[in-house]
Design a protein around this motif. Structure first.
Motif, mmCIF file in Angstrom:
data_model
loop_
_atom_site.group_PDB
_atom_site.id
_atom_site.type_symbol
_atom_site.label_atom_id
_atom_site.label_comp_id
_atom_site.label_asym_id
_atom_site.label_seq_id
_atom_site.Cartn_x
_atom_site.Cartn_y
_atom_site.Cartn_z
ATOM 1 N N ASN A 1 -42.545 6.510 55.442
ATOM 2 C CA ASN A 1 -41.038 5.781 56.512
ATOM 3 C C ASN A 1 -40.752 7.314 57.814
ATOM 4 O O ASN A 1 -40.976 6.648 58.889
ATOM 5 C CB ASN A 1 -39.794 5.416 55.435
ATOM 6 N N GLN B 1 -42.036 6.533 61.131
ATOM 7 C CA GLN B 1 -40.954 6.922 62.060
ATOM 8 C C GLN B 1 -42.159 8.193 63.407
ATOM 9 O O GLN B 1 -41.540 8.142 65.020
ATOM 10 C CB GLN B 1 -39.579 6.941 61.796
ATOM 11 N N GLU C 1 -37.843 -5.145 57.762
ATOM 12 C CA GLU C 1 -38.715 -3.534 57.988
ATOM 13 C C GLU C 1 -37.591 -3.758 59.264
ATOM 14 O O GLU C 1 -36.996 -4.430 60.099
ATOM 15 C CB GLU C 1 -40.165 -4.349 58.696
ATOM 16 N N ASN C 2 -36.540 -2.432 59.544
ATOM 17 C CA ASN C 2 -36.462 -2.193 60.244
ATOM 18 C C ASN C 2 -36.910 -1.751 62.273
ATOM 19 O O ASN C 2 -38.126 -2.159 62.368
ATOM 20 C CB ASN C 2 -35.860 -1.212 59.958
ATOM 21 N N ASN D 1 -37.177 -0.069 64.063
ATOM 22 C CA ASN D 1 -37.584 1.691 64.026
ATOM 23 C C ASN D 1 -38.670 1.745 63.843
ATOM 24 O O ASN D 1 -39.638 2.628 63.512
ATOM 25 C CB ASN D 1 -36.831 2.658 63.595
ATOM 26 N N MET E 1 -38.992 1.262 60.119
ATOM 27 C CA MET E 1 -39.473 1.601 58.227
ATOM 28 C C MET E 1 -38.623 0.727 57.854
ATOM 29 O O MET E 1 -38.474 -0.433 58.253
ATOM 30 C CB MET E 1 -37.875 2.587 58.863
ATOM 31 N N SER F 1 -36.771 -1.482 54.937
ATOM 32 C CA SER F 1 -35.572 -1.055 53.675
ATOM 33 C C SER F 1 -35.876 -1.901 52.797
ATOM 34 O O SER F 1 -35.893 -3.106 52.541
ATOM 35 C CB SER F 1 -34.221 -1.439 54.453
ATOM 36 N N ASP G 1 -33.352 3.381 52.683
ATOM 37 C CA ASP G 1 -32.750 2.988 53.238
ATOM 38 C C ASP G 1 -33.296 3.962 54.556
ATOM 39 O O ASP G 1 -32.582 5.275 54.279
ATOM 40 C CB ASP G 1 -31.019 2.677 53.219
ATOM 41 N N ASN G 2 -34.624 3.369 55.530
ATOM 42 C CA ASN G 2 -34.803 4.225 56.609
ATOM 43 C C ASN G 2 -35.768 5.548 55.991
ATOM 44 O O ASN G 2 -36.304 5.841 54.460
ATOM 45 C CB ASN G 2 -33.623 4.273 57.515
#
Length: 623
Positions: free
Chosen positions: A178, A182, A213-214, A216, A218, A220, A231-232
């Motif tokens: 992750n 980022q 998928e967030n 950013n 990353m 979760s 979490d990220n």
């Protein structure tokens, strides 16, 4: 001429990039988890409204990827691993129990063959020694099977710890990926995304997961009922702890941002889910079943053996050692109560575990499958063939785990060390007076209550007429007068029972006395031998052998069903993987075609550059 050169040069560079992409695919054709890549080209916009085009540029390098297929692959893989793990453990248990040489059946048959041999010659010293030896062999067989099951339980705990450690390691690696995603410029590299998918697939082999998928880029990751594992840039770990109800079992603990919590019952999928399923269903049921058979053999044989008399004219004692119902105190209890168990009816004992709870006013004893329960203020509660007695003060919320038969398989052993102490005879015998003139005949007699203090006292049955009789002691004193006589009716007195057939006459006398010196008496041994074919368990409908066979059959059936389920899930997983590979996997024939295509395009661009150069040189020469 500059337009021709620049356009051809852009094509040359674009095709060079395409060839590099095809080469990357070919190089990773056997790389596990690699997702093939395709270059996407776009035309450069023209200069001016009527100007020629500006050539070509690389728009993106796209992974041939389907999020749904990837998610479905993880889900099917997780369930497949869960079923395969359960099937493997069940197979080990089935192999142990179903072994025709190593199971209980041959040892039980040999033991009762020794009982039969002693009943044929109750005074035989060698037959008595043989019976003790076969009893030890039977007990050892129970010990062996129980030890194998305990080993499986310990192995299961170790595997649970190993799975938790591997899950934590994979969660940590996902956090690293992750962070790298980022930090990447120009979007996440395809190789990092492949690594992430591969790590998620590996994680799903240990436990079922869900992902989001967030924005950013990353990811979760969640397990259980939504507990966040990743979490990220943060990973939350799992741990293990002793079950407060049963210190021999492990629970899975989640160490989250807001504290810790037991999530064992919420864990599904993967090897961890399969191992937990096995540890809380099939294995404890098999151990309870084995203990119930051992308990039934020990208790019923002891009950009958105590009703006999040995070669020393002493009443029989326990032939086997056994165990009372097992009661485990919950480690979280705050009260000072203690609980003891007592077997009351072996025919009603089940293979289930029970829980005794206290709500501050009443105790509730309930089967864990919810089939039966009883509530009382105490101190004694009785259910399903056993009773519990509570001593001391319990606090609201206290609980106790109760296993009526679990300890019996390990506890069973031969309590008799002296062969002469085997009680083959019945403690009482009967005789008719030689001077009797009627046709009355008395039975050999049987014991109803071996604890009766007057069991071995001499009692005479003297008929006053053909319709009534008196019971007299050895000195002729009347113990019970004018008892009505019915031919064949039971006469119960001092803990024994006899019956008299025929037509006795007045003055006829029959005597019931201690069977001292009855070394040739095999009546109790015959009764002990009858236990093998008697309905003992399941409300009197199952013999020892039938109960054991039912246990073996149940384990075998569940093992076969587990194998069928695992094979079916494997087919489903292979199907999903094939669909995923058809989209994302590298096909060398297809890549060879792309290689030729881009090679030709590259050569054509090079020819265009050469042509532009020739034209330009011609123009220079003309000038």
């Amino acid at each position: 001429m500059a337009d021709i050169s620049s356009n051809a040069l852009s094509g040359l560079l674009a095709q060079q990039r395409a060839l590099a992409t095809v080469g990357q695919n070919i190089a990773n054709a056997t790389t596990e988890g690699y997702t093939r890549q395709r270059i996407e080209l776009s035309a450069r916009p023209p200069v001016g409204r009527l100007g020629p085009g500006n050539g070509v540029e690389v728009a993106t390098v796209r992974r041939q990827y389907d999020a749904f297929l990837t998610s479905q692959l993880r889900e099917t893989r997780s369930l497949q691993q869960q079923l395969e793990t359960f099937n493997f453990q069940a197979g080990l248990l089935d192999d142990v129990l179903a072994d025709p040489q190593g199971g209980i059946t041959p040892a039980l048959q040999a033991f009762y063959s020794a009982v039969q041999e002693l009943s044929d010659d109750p005074a035989s010293g060698s037959a008595r020694v043989a019976l003790l030896n076969e009893g030890e062999a039977l007990a050892s067989r129970f010990h062996y099977l129980e030890s194998r099951m305990r080993d499986q339980a310990r192995f299961g705990n170790q595997r649970i710890e190993d799975q938790v450690n591997e899950i934590n390691a994979l969660a940590s690696s996902l956090v690293d990926i992750n962070i790298r995603i980022q930090g990447a410029t120009g979007g996440a590299p395809a190789e990092l995304l492949d690594q992430r998918d591969q790590a998620l697939l590996a994680l799903s082999e240990h436990v079922a997961v869900s992902t989001i998928e967030n924005a950013n880029g990353m990811l979760s990751v969640f397990i259980g009922t939504g507990q966040s594992l990743v979490d990220n840039a943060n990973a939350f770990t799992l741990g293990t702890a002793q079950d407060p109800r049963d210190a021999t079992q492990l629970r899975v603990v989640y160490n989250g941002a807001n504290g810790t919590g037991d999530i064992t019952d919420n864990i599904t999928g993967g090897e961890l889910g399969g191992m937990l399923d096995y540890q809380r269903t099939l294995l404890p049921e098999a151990r309870n079943s084995l203990g119930r058979v051992a308990l039934a053999i020990a208790e019923t044989f002891n009950d009958q053996h105590r009703e006999g008399m040995d070669l020393s004219d002493a009443l029989g004692g326990d032939f086997f050692t056994t165990a009372a119902p097992q009661v485990a105190v919950n480690a979280n209890n705050t009260g000072a109560a203690t609980v003891t168990g007592l077997l009351t009816d072996i025919s009603s004992v089940t293979v289930q575990d029970y829980e005794l709870t206290f709500d501050g006013a009443n105790f509730t004893l309930a089967r864990e499958d919810g089939a039966s329960s009883v509530t009382a203020a105490g101190p004694t509660l009785t259910l399903d063939g056993f009773s519990l007695t509570v001593a001391g003060a319990a606090a609201a919320g206290d609980s106790f785990l109760v296993r009526p038969a679990r300890a019996a398989a390990q506890a069973i052993g031969v309590a008799v060390s002296d062969p002469n102490a085997i009680a083959a005879a019945v403690p009482v015998r009967t005789e008719a007076a030689l001077g009797n003139t009627g046709s009355g005949a008395i039975s050999a007699g049987e014991v109803l209550d071996v604890t009766d203090a007057n069991l071995l006292d001499t009692v005479q049955v003297r008929f006053n007429s053909g319709t009534d009789f008196d019971l007299l002691d050895a000195n002729g004193a009347v113990l019970a007068a004018a008892q009505p006589y019915t031919p064949g009716a039971d006469i119960d007195f001092n803990g024994w029972r006899v019956d008299i057939q025929g037509a006795p006459r007045a003055g006829d006398t029959f005597t019931v006395r201690s069977n001292q010196g009855g070394i040739a008496d095999n009546r109790n041994m015959l009764l002990l031998g009858d236990l093998q074919s008697s309905g003992i368990l399941d409300g009197g409908s199952s013999t020892y052998q039938e109960a054991y066979s039912t246990m073996v059959g149940s384990v075998g059936a569940q093992t076969r069903q587990a194998r069928v389920n695992a094979d079916a899930q494997q087919v489903l997983f292979d199907s999903v993987q094939a669909r995923r590979d058809s989209l994302s996997g590298v096909n060398l024939d297809e890549e060879a075609a792309y290689l030729i295509f881009h090679q030709q395009a590259y050569q054509a661009s090079a020819r265009a550059i050469a042509t532009a150069d020739t034209v330009f040189q011609a123009l220079l020469s003309a000038v």
